[in-house]
Design a protein around this motif. Structure first.
Motif: not given
Lengths: 198, 160
Positions: B127-130, B30-40, B83-90
């Motif tokens: 937030l999203a997964a495939d 699995i590829g996991i992405c953890v991100y904060d777009t505001l902080a870039g 608190t601002r982190l979000k994640a997606k995975m595939a």
């Protein structure tokens, strides 16, 4: 972890005997002389598998068989798409290269090739070492090489830090490039080599 | 100029916008992405198995639990706030099946469940997964937009 030199040599020899037999069967099947080079034996850390496999998302045709018995392992034939097509074309004598994604006859022809190759590899290994081994029915995959190999290695829900690979290149058939990978299971190595007192 | 940071098998990397993070050939991994777009900034992991089961030897980036923990540490060091982190995975596919065999472990499925569980434990929304299917995936994450681009051989492309 390192493999002692003597074991490495013994593994190469075992690989040689097995692939030699497999090459003979493939030559007979395709009625063309197919050679297999002297196998390389690698002990690859999981995170470096890319170095052994090449680009992880390159498209490859894979024939995968499980080897069961006293010294279990996994046998995988890897071909490029065009190589697999050339093999099927030689075998079925069709004028056009087959569509491997859709053509079921082509798919079962390939599985048969896998069957024959691995069976002859295993028979040689079994006869040489006296260890009881049986291959499963082959599974065919056409996808990203990294994705297929990770699934094969992780199937039992565990993986060693280092993966032992016996890697052989197929040559002689025009337009065909392939390799044969054998992944012995952890304890299998002791079983196989123990027979020779190594 | 944007660079693409390549994440290998059993590995993780962190990066900053406008760079991209990518990992190739995910099967049951699995590829996991953890991100904060505001902080870039973001991290990507390529995990292979659900859990270290408390065995803390060897490469810990191959397990969902230990890898996520290490990656989060690095993201906090970059100044990201939990608190601002979000994640997606595939990923998490089942590439092979053998007819008439005993049910397999379905390691891809178990990996996906483990990632969900670990994210929940850290309070990071997924937030999203495939995930699932019988095919491989190559993924590319745009740190700036938070978009995860997914490429396959015979099952199209998508962005989640």
């Amino acid at each position: 972890m390192k493999i002692p030199a003597m074991r490495l040599e013994a593994l190469k020899e075992i690989g040689n005997i097995g692939t030699g037999n497999a090459a003979t069967s493939l030559s007979a099947l395709l009625q063309t002389r197919v050679n297999m080079e002297v196998p390389k034996v690698w002990l690859v850390p999981v995170e470096n598998l890319e170095k052994a496999l090449g680009e992880l998302d390159a498209i490859r045709v894979v024939l995968y068989l499980k080897v069961e018995g006293d010294a279990p392992g996994k046998a995988v034939f890897v071909f490029s798409l065009s190589s697999a097509q050339a093999i099927v074309q030689t075998l079925l004598r069709t004028p056009e290269p087959p569509d491997l994604f859709a053509n079921e006859l082509a798919q079962s022809a390939l599985q048969e090739v896998g069957n024959i190759l691995v069976s002859s590899f295993i028979v040689a290994l079994s006869q040489f070492s006296g260890v009881n081994l049986q291959p499963s029915v082959p599974a065919l995959g056409i996808d990203m090489i990294g994705a297929m190999i990770d699934s094969i290695l992780l199937e039992e829900g565990k993986i060693d830090e280092n993966v032992l690979i016996i890697d052989t290149t197929l040559t002689g058939l025009e337009g065909v490039q392939g390799s044969f990978l054998y992944f012995p299971e952890g304890g299998a190595l002791d079983k196989l080599l123990g027979v020779f007192g190594i | 100029m944007s660079n693409t940071i390549v994440v290998g098998m059993a590995d993780y990397k962190v990066g900053k916008a406008p760079d991209k993070l990518m990992t190739a050939g995910l099967g049951s991994c699995i590829g996991i992405c953890v991100y904060d777009t505001l902080a870039g900034a973001a991290g990507m992991a390529h995990i292979m198995l659900p859990s270290s089961n408390g065995n803390l030897q060897g490469n810990l980036a191959k397990y969902a639990d230990t890898c996520l923990e290490m990656m989060l540490e690095d993201l906090y060091k970059l100044g990201l706030r939990k608190t601002r982190l979000k994640a997606k995975m595939a990923g998490g596919a089942q590439m092979f099946s053998f007819k008439g065999k005993v049910p397999q472990l379905k390691i891809g499925e178990r990996n996906a469940e483990a990632v969900e569980r670990e994210l929940k434990k850290h309070g990071i929304p997924l937030l999203a997964a495939d995930v699932g299917g019988t095919f491989g995936r190559t993924i590319n994450f745009d740190i700036k937009s938070g978009e995860l681009h997914i490429r396959t051989i015979n099952h199209g492309e998508k962005v989640i």
